[in-house]
Scaffold this motif. Structure first.
Motif, PDB file in Angstrom:
ATOM      1  N   ASP A 196      -8.202   4.988   0.034  1.00  0.00           N
ATOM      2  CA  ASP A 196      -8.309   6.175   0.887  1.00  0.00           C
ATOM      3  C   ASP A 196      -6.988   6.418   1.620  1.00  0.00           C
ATOM      4  OD1 ASP A 196      -8.885   7.958   3.123  1.00  0.00           O
ATOM      5  OD2 ASP A 196     -11.004   7.571   2.708  1.00  0.00           O
ATOM      6  N   SER A 197      -6.500   7.648   1.582  1.00  0.00           N
ATOM      7  CA  SER A 197      -5.222   7.991   2.213  1.00  0.00           C
ATOM      8  C   SER A 197      -5.242   7.728   3.716  1.00  0.00           C
ATOM      9  CB  SER A 197      -4.871   9.457   1.948  1.00  0.00           C
ATOM     10  OG  SER A 197      -5.874  10.318   2.474  1.00  0.00           O
TER      11      SER A 197
ATOM     12  N   ARG B 134      -2.506  -6.636  -9.540  1.00  0.00           N
ATOM     13  CA  ARG B 134      -2.750  -8.055  -9.779  1.00  0.00           C
ATOM     14  C   ARG B 134      -1.514  -8.884  -9.400  1.00  0.00           C
ATOM     15  NH1 ARG B 134      -5.204  -7.507 -14.250  1.00  0.00           N
ATOM     16  NH2 ARG B 134      -7.323  -7.921 -13.510  1.00  0.00           N
ATOM     17  N   THR B 135      -0.332  -8.356  -9.696  1.00  0.00           N
ATOM     18  CA  THR B 135       0.910  -9.046  -9.343  1.00  0.00           C
ATOM     19  C   THR B 135       1.028  -9.216  -7.831  1.00  0.00           C
ATOM     20  OG1 THR B 135       2.058  -8.172 -11.286  1.00  0.00           O
ATOM     21  CG2 THR B 135       3.431  -8.967  -9.477  1.00  0.00           C
ATOM     22  N   GLU B 136       0.692  -8.172  -7.087  1.00  0.00           N
ATOM     23  CA  GLU B 136       0.751  -8.240  -5.623  1.00  0.00           C
ATOM     24  C   GLU B 136      -0.286  -9.227  -5.082  1.00  0.00           C
ATOM     25  OE1 GLU B 136       2.408  -3.653  -5.136  1.00  0.00           O
ATOM     26  OE2 GLU B 136       0.254  -4.075  -5.066  1.00  0.00           O
TER      27      GLU B 136
ATOM     28  N   LEU C 163       0.820  -1.208   0.000  1.00  0.00           N
ATOM     29  CA  LEU C 163       0.000   0.000   0.000  1.00  0.00           C
ATOM     30  C   LEU C 163       0.852   1.255   0.000  1.00  0.00           C
ATOM     31  CD1 LEU C 163      -2.929  -0.892   2.452  1.00  0.00           C
ATOM     32  CD2 LEU C 163      -3.027  -0.683  -0.039  1.00  0.00           C
ATOM     33  N   MET C 164       1.931   1.241   0.762  1.00  0.00           N
ATOM     34  CA  MET C 164       2.800   2.414   0.836  1.00  0.00           C
ATOM     35  C   MET C 164       3.573   2.633  -0.462  1.00  0.00           C
ATOM     36  SD  MET C 164       2.331   4.010   3.535  1.00  0.00           S
ATOM     37  CE  MET C 164       1.415   3.754   5.050  1.00  0.00           C
ATOM     38  N   LEU C 165       3.778   1.560  -1.210  1.00  0.00           N
ATOM     39  CA  LEU C 165       4.543   1.644  -2.443  1.00  0.00           C
ATOM     40  C   LEU C 165       3.885   2.548  -3.474  1.00  0.00           C
ATOM     41  CD1 LEU C 165       7.183   0.354  -3.471  1.00  0.00           C
ATOM     42  CD2 LEU C 165       5.793  -1.406  -4.593  1.00  0.00           C
ATOM     43  N   ASP C 166       2.578   2.332  -3.702  1.00  0.00           N
ATOM     44  CA  ASP C 166       1.894   3.134  -4.719  1.00  0.00           C
ATOM     45  C   ASP C 166       0.415   3.370  -4.414  1.00  0.00           C
ATOM     46  OD1 ASP C 166       0.987   0.578  -5.091  1.00  0.00           O
ATOM     47  OD2 ASP C 166       1.977   0.268  -7.019  1.00  0.00           O
TER      48      ASP C 166
ATOM     49  N   PRO D 216      -7.769  -5.357  -9.677  1.00  0.00           N
ATOM     50  CA  PRO D 216      -6.773  -4.583  -8.928  1.00  0.00           C
ATOM     51  C   PRO D 216      -7.417  -3.452  -8.130  1.00  0.00           C
ATOM     52  CG  PRO D 216      -5.951  -5.074 -11.117  1.00  0.00           C
ATOM     53  CD  PRO D 216      -7.389  -5.538 -11.085  1.00  0.00           C
ATOM     54  N   ILE D 217      -6.971  -3.273  -6.899  1.00  0.00           N
ATOM     55  CA  ILE D 217      -7.556  -2.283  -5.987  1.00  0.00           C
ATOM     56  C   ILE D 217      -6.749  -0.996  -6.076  1.00  0.00           C
ATOM     57  CG2 ILE D 217      -8.206  -1.805  -3.601  1.00  0.00           C
ATOM     58  CD1 ILE D 217      -8.237  -4.857  -3.161  1.00  0.00           C
TER      59      ILE D 217
END
Length: 311
Positions: A260-261, A125-127, A117-120, A255-256
Motif C-alpha cells: 500500500d502506497s 527474496r534477496t532483500e 520499500l522506497m526502492l521498488d 516476496p512481498i
C-alpha cells in the motif's frame, strides 16, 4: 463475527507463542545449550513467532498490506504505546548497551526497511536474505559480547520437562499459531471490507496492537517490578526481530509485492521518527534516563498517529 475471529485469533497466537516458547526453552535446556544462546536466539524467535506467522500467512494469501502493516504498526506501537505506558508507571535508567548496540541496530533495521520499500515498493527474496543475514550477524555479536553474562530463564515451573511434554507443547503451540493466524488474517480482511477501509488501516491498528499485547504485558510487569533494563530491552529487541526475522523470513518464503502506497508515504516515516526520537529523549534533558514526561510525549504521539491513520 469478524471481531470474534480477531479476538480468538489473537488469543490463540498468544497461547501458541507461549507454548512454543516453553517447549523451545525446555528442549534447549535438555541439550545443555547455554542460557545466553537460549535467551538471544530461542526466546527471541519464539516471542516473534505470532508476528511472523501472521505476516507469512498474509503474504501467502496475497495481502501484502497486512504482512508489512503488521510489523510497521507493531514497531510504532512498541515504542509509542508500550514504552510510553511503561514510562507512565516507572522511570527507566538506560544502560550503555542502548547506545552501543540496541539503538544503532534498531535504526539500521528501520532505515534498511525504508530503503528497500522506497526502492521498488516491495520486499524481494534477496532483500529478505539480507535481513536474515544481518539478524544472524547481530545475534552472533550479542552472544560474543554477552557470553560471560548470566541470563535468567523462567524454568522453575517445570525444570524436569519430559520429551513428551516438550514435543506435545511444540505441536499444540504450532497448531495454535497456525489456527490463530488463519482466524486473525481472515477476520482482519473481512473487517476491512465491512468497514470500507483499507487492509493497511486494520493491519497498522487492530492487528499490530493485538500482536503487541505480549510485549505490553511483559513490559508492564517488568516496570512494576522495577526491572527497567528488561522493559526497554524487550521493546527494542522486539522491534529489531520484527523487521529482520519476521519480514526477512516472510520475504524469503513469499516476496512481498504491491505494498500500500500509504505505508510508504505515511507509516514508514512514523516508524523512522519513533525509532530516531529515542536517542535525543535519552540524552536530553537528563542523560541516560526516560521518565514520566517522555511517556506522555510517546503516548500522545501514538494517539496522533492512530488518529491520522484512521482518517
Amino acid at each position: 463475527m469478524n471481531f470474534i475471529y480477531i479476538i480468538l485469533g489473537l488469543t490463540l497466537l498468544v497461547l501458541g507463542g507461549n507454548w512454543l516458547l516453553k517447549s523451545s526453552v525446555g528442549l534447549s535446556l535438555k541439550f545443555n545449550i547455554s542460557k545466553i544462546i537460549v535467551g538471544l536466539t530461542v526466546v527471541s524467535f519464539a516471542t516473534s513467532a505470532p508476528e511472523m506467522i501472521v505476516s507469512i500467512k498474509a503474504a501467502l494469501d496475497g495481502f501484502p498490506d497486512i504482512a508489512v502493516g503488521n510489523v510497521v504498526g507493531s514497531n510504532i506501537g512498541n515504542v509509542g504505546l508500550v514504552l510510553g505506558v511503561v514510562l507512565l508507571i516507572n522511570a527507566i535508567q538506560v544502560e550503555t548497551n542502548f547506545y552501543t548496540t540496541d539503538w544503532p541496530m534498531k535504526m539500521i533495521a528501520s532505515v534498511l526497511l525504508f530503503f528497500f520499500l522506497m526502492l521498488d515498493g516491495k520486499l524481494s527474496r534477496t532483500e529478505g536474505i539480507i535481513f536474515v543475514l544481518l539478524l544472524i550477524a547481530f545475534v552472533i555479536h550479542l552472544i560474543k559480547k554477552n557470553k560471560t553474562i548470566e541470563i535468567e530463564i523462567n524454568e522453575d515451573k517445570d525444570p524436569e520437562m519430559s520429551y513428551a511434554m516438550i514435543f506435545g507443547l511444540l505441536a499444540i503451540g504450532g497448531f495454535a499459531l497456525w489456527l490463530g493466524s488463519e482466524l486473525l488474517v481472515d477476520g482482519a480482511v473481512q473487517l476491512a471490507e465491512g468497514l470500507g477501509v483499507s487492509k493497511r488501516v486494520i493491519a497498522v491498528t487492530v492487528v499490530s496492537i493485538g500482536t503487541s499485547i505480549p510485549e505490553l504485558a511483559s513490559s508492564i510487569i517488568a516496570a512494576v517490578k522495577k526491572e527497567n533494563d528488561i522493559s526497554i530491552g524487550n521493546i527494542i529487541g522486539s522491534n529489531i526481530f520484527n523487521i529482520l526475522s519476521v519480514l526477512g523470513f516472510t520475504a524469503i518464503i513469499k516476496p512481498i509485492e504491491n505494498v500500500d502506497s500509504k505505508i510508504m508515504s505515511f507509516d514508514i516515516y512514523w516508524l523512522l521518527a519513533f525509532a530516531f526520537i529515542l536517542l535525543p529523549m535519552v540524552v536530553l534533558p537528563k542523560r541516560n534516563s526516560l521518565s514520566f514526561k517522555e511517556g506522555i510525549l510517546l503516548v500522545a504521539s501514538y494517539i496522533v498517529f492512530i488518529y491520522f491513520t484512521i482518517q
